[in-house]
Design a protein around this motif. Sequence first.
Motif, PDB file in Angstrom:
ATOM      1  N   LEU A   1       0.819  -1.214   0.000  1.00  8.59           N
ATOM      2  CA  LEU A   1       0.000   0.000   0.000  1.00  8.59           C
ATOM      3  C   LEU A   1       0.852   1.263   0.000  1.00  8.59           C
ATOM      4  O   LEU A   1       0.326   2.368   0.058  1.00  8.59           O
ATOM      5  CB  LEU A   1      -0.947  -0.001   1.204  1.00  8.59           C
TER       6      LEU A   1
ATOM      7  N   ALA B   1      -2.621   2.145  -4.195  1.00 11.72           N
ATOM      8  CA  ALA B   1      -3.696   2.622  -3.320  1.00 11.72           C
ATOM      9  C   ALA B   1      -4.912   1.709  -3.421  1.00 11.72           C
ATOM     10  O   ALA B   1      -5.326   1.327  -4.515  1.00 11.72           O
ATOM     11  CB  ALA B   1      -4.082   4.051  -3.708  1.00 11.72           C
TER      12      ALA B   1
ATOM     13  N   ARG C   1      -8.518   2.434   2.726  1.00 12.67           N
ATOM     14  CA  ARG C   1      -7.226   2.383   3.409  1.00 12.67           C
ATOM     15  C   ARG C   1      -6.458   3.691   3.182  1.00 12.67           C
ATOM     16  O   ARG C   1      -5.240   3.720   3.233  1.00 12.67           O
ATOM     17  CB  ARG C   1      -6.407   1.202   2.889  1.00 12.67           C
TER      18      ARG C   1
ATOM     19  N   ASN D   1      -2.520   4.244   3.220  1.00 18.72           N
ATOM     20  CA  ASN D   1      -1.928   4.461   1.899  1.00 18.72           C
ATOM     21  C   ASN D   1      -1.081   5.722   1.889  1.00 18.72           C
ATOM     22  O   ASN D   1       0.078   5.724   1.453  1.00 18.72           O
ATOM     23  CB  ASN D   1      -3.028   4.630   0.833  1.00 18.72           C
TER      24      ASN D   1
END
Length: 276
Positions: A137, A141, A145, A149
């Motif tokens: 991450l 992306a 999250r 990210n």
Amino acid sequence: MNSSKSVLITGCSSGIGHHCAHALLGAGYRVIAAARKEKDVERLKEEGFEALQLDLDRSDSIDRAVERLHALTDGKLYAVFNNAAYGQPGAVEDLSREVLRRQFETNLFGTHELTVKLLPMMIKAKEGRIVQNSSVLGFAAMRYRGAYNASKFALEGLSDTLRLELEGTGVHVSIIEPGPIRSRFRANALKKFLENIDIEESRLSNLYEKKLKQLRSSEDAPFTLGPEAVAQALLHALESPSPKRRYRVTFPTHLFYWLKKILPDSMMDWMLRKVE
């Protein structure tokens, strides 16, 4: 044996940090294991580690840890493995400024402050290793999250710049990018989700019920590896005369790395939307 080489590992209470601390100790390194909670520090001492308390959200805690490291190592620290971090789930639209700031305090700002305060020891010795634990991450992306990210994207950018600036000093910077690794990451993320996201009031409340079920599940995500996969990469980063700039760990990390290279953005977005 590497008994003369001291390595600081942050986030050693469980998971990747805890396993890597044991792996390096077994490989002959002098490991200084750091944890945020005093009870975890005491447990690490009982396991045979030199251990210290470190809260990356607090500059005074970082200063005390650096001072203690100087005393323990006589100012000779070979490496730091910046592992401590957590994931804050939630859609970007549901992240308050304060919640996003707290994610960055731990995952970026604290890590940065610790690193630059340790750097003079390595530069003086004309050798050293800075190893950053990022994530898949950190370059791909994925939905819900966003805070995590963003913090890992930023960590990678800062680390790439640092690597360029340290050319000729003898200090190497490497980034490890794990995909799913068996740890307490999901349990810790669940706690942050419940603490900081107003699930009932969100436009995405129905979807969040599914996310809660995933975070509460005890089943491994597909392609999950044990923390030993990260330890193997860490050992190479510490011991190779020419350490890699990036270590991609787990199949998903390799897959998304190559997909980002060959797919147009629209197709990559379609692929990433399929990932839960």
